[in-house]
Motif scaffolding. Structure first.
Motif, PDB file in Angstrom:
ATOM      1  N   GLY A  93       0.741  -1.246   0.000  1.00 48.22           N
ATOM      2  CA  GLY A  93       0.000   0.000   0.000  1.00 48.22           C
ATOM      3  C   GLY A  93       0.771   1.297   0.000  1.00 48.22           C
ATOM      4  O   GLY A  93       0.169   2.362  -0.069  1.00 48.22           O
ATOM      5  N   SER A  94       2.103   1.262   0.092  1.00 48.38           N
ATOM      6  CA  SER A  94       2.858   2.509  -0.021  1.00 48.38           C
ATOM      7  C   SER A  94       2.671   3.075  -1.418  1.00 48.38           C
ATOM      8  O   SER A  94       2.461   2.336  -2.379  1.00 48.38           O
ATOM      9  N   ILE A  95       2.758   4.408  -1.543  1.00 51.05           N
ATOM     10  CA  ILE A  95       2.536   5.072  -2.825  1.00 51.05           C
ATOM     11  C   ILE A  95       3.751   5.922  -3.175  1.00 51.05           C
ATOM     12  O   ILE A  95       4.267   6.657  -2.331  1.00 51.05           O
ATOM     13  N   GLU A  96       4.184   5.829  -4.421  1.00 52.10           N
ATOM     14  CA  GLU A  96       5.225   6.692  -4.953  1.00 52.10           C
ATOM     15  C   GLU A  96       4.666   7.491  -6.111  1.00 52.10           C
ATOM     16  O   GLU A  96       3.768   7.035  -6.817  1.00 52.10           O
ATOM     17  N   LYS A  97       5.223   8.698  -6.322  1.00 57.62           N
ATOM     18  CA  LYS A  97       4.787   9.588  -7.398  1.00 57.62           C
ATOM     19  C   LYS A  97       6.002  10.028  -8.202  1.00 57.62           C
ATOM     20  O   LYS A  97       7.081  10.246  -7.658  1.00 57.62           O
ATOM     21  N   THR A  98       5.797  10.162  -9.510  1.00 57.97           N
ATOM     22  CA  THR A  98       6.811  10.729 -10.384  1.00 57.97           C
ATOM     23  C   THR A  98       6.237  11.973 -11.060  1.00 57.97           C
ATOM     24  O   THR A  98       5.041  12.021 -11.351  1.00 57.97           O
ATOM     25  N   GLU A 133       8.398   8.683  -2.524  1.00 52.42           N
ATOM     26  CA  GLU A 133       7.340   8.083  -1.725  1.00 52.42           C
ATOM     27  C   GLU A 133       6.515   9.184  -1.079  1.00 52.42           C
ATOM     28  O   GLU A 133       7.053  10.042  -0.385  1.00 52.42           O
ATOM     29  N   ILE A 134       5.205   9.161  -1.347  1.00 53.54           N
ATOM     30  CA  ILE A 134       4.310  10.186  -0.784  1.00 53.54           C
ATOM     31  C   ILE A 134       3.408   9.616   0.298  1.00 53.54           C
ATOM     32  O   ILE A 134       2.783  10.366   1.038  1.00 53.54           O
ATOM     33  N   PHE A 135       3.324   8.284   0.377  1.00 52.53           N
ATOM     34  CA  PHE A 135       2.568   7.637   1.437  1.00 52.53           C
ATOM     35  C   PHE A 135       3.307   6.371   1.833  1.00 52.53           C
ATOM     36  O   PHE A 135       3.594   5.526   0.992  1.00 52.53           O
ATOM     37  N   THR A 136       3.615   6.243   3.111  1.00 49.10           N
ATOM     38  CA  THR A 136       4.281   5.055   3.627  1.00 49.10           C
ATOM     39  C   THR A 136       3.259   4.205   4.356  1.00 49.10           C
ATOM     40  O   THR A 136       2.557   4.700   5.240  1.00 49.10           O
ATOM     41  N   ILE A 183      -4.062   0.785  -8.844  1.00 51.66           N
ATOM     42  CA  ILE A 183      -4.115   2.200  -8.488  1.00 51.66           C
ATOM     43  C   ILE A 183      -4.669   2.967  -9.685  1.00 51.66           C
ATOM     44  O   ILE A 183      -4.404   2.602 -10.835  1.00 51.66           O
ATOM     45  N   PHE A 184      -5.461   4.008  -9.400  1.00 49.48           N
ATOM     46  CA  PHE A 184      -5.993   4.858 -10.471  1.00 49.48           C
ATOM     47  C   PHE A 184      -6.195   6.256  -9.911  1.00 49.48           C
ATOM     48  O   PHE A 184      -6.826   6.428  -8.872  1.00 49.48           O
ATOM     49  N   PHE A 185      -5.639   7.250 -10.591  1.00 46.88           N
ATOM     50  CA  PHE A 185      -5.846   8.646 -10.220  1.00 46.88           C
ATOM     51  C   PHE A 185      -6.660   9.331 -11.308  1.00 46.88           C
ATOM     52  O   PHE A 185      -6.383   9.175 -12.497  1.00 46.88           O
TER      53      PHE A 185
END
Length: 160
Positions: A28-33, A42-45, A57-59
């Motif tokens: 469930g951790s999230i990374e953004k580019t 990493e924006i959510f650990t 995942i879908f934004f």
């Protein structure tokens, strides 16, 4: 290869533009580019005690996104924090939203669900007894693939 993070088990990825993308790690951790995948931040650990896997995942935009596995979560602040969405099902394979309210979820169990109220309620719109291993959303159609050579194509415009 553009980027490598040996301790990061990417389960799903979604780009909202050619530069901006998100990826979800197994737990469930999230990374953004913001540079087309050259670097990831990493924006959510995830909670270190978490054991539930995530697959998708879908934004919709840089603020609103969903991630799913055995349950569905939504963010309204770009992935900084997440809340559970009313989701009584399991094994989410794929998530796709056409706008902030109208979306679809595909599960490994062969179900396709639709929401018209940002995930408050879900309706079954398709079922196959074949387990689904892949789902693609192209324009107004959903393509499914699964075991035993199963392939299905459905139009989202013909769904009442």
């Amino acid at each position: 290869m553009i980027s490598l993070n040996p301790g990061y088990y990417t389960q799903g990825m979604h780009f909202i533009s050619s530069a901006i993308g998100y990826r979800v790690e197994l737990f469930g951790s999230i990374e953004k580019t913001t540079d087309s995948g050259k670097t990831w931040v990493e924006i959510f650990t995830r909670d270190p005690e978490a054991a539930d896997p995530f697959n998708a995942i879908f934004f919709i935009n840089e603020s609103l996104g969903y991630k799913g596995g055995n349950f569905l979560q939504r963010t309204i602040n770009g992935g900084i924090s997440w809340e559970k969405v009313n989701w009584p099902f399991y094994e989410i394979l794929s998530i796709h939203f056409q706008n902030e309210n109208h979306g679809y979820v595909v599960t490994r169990g062969g179900y396709v669900y639709e929401t018209n109220n940002a995930g408050e309620t879900w309706e079954t719109i398709f079922y196959s007894s074949n387990p689904v291993t892949d789902a693609q959303f192209i324009n107004e159609e959903i393509f499914l693939a699964g075991s035993n050579g199963f392939v299905a194509r459905m139009s989202t415009t013909s769904i009442p």
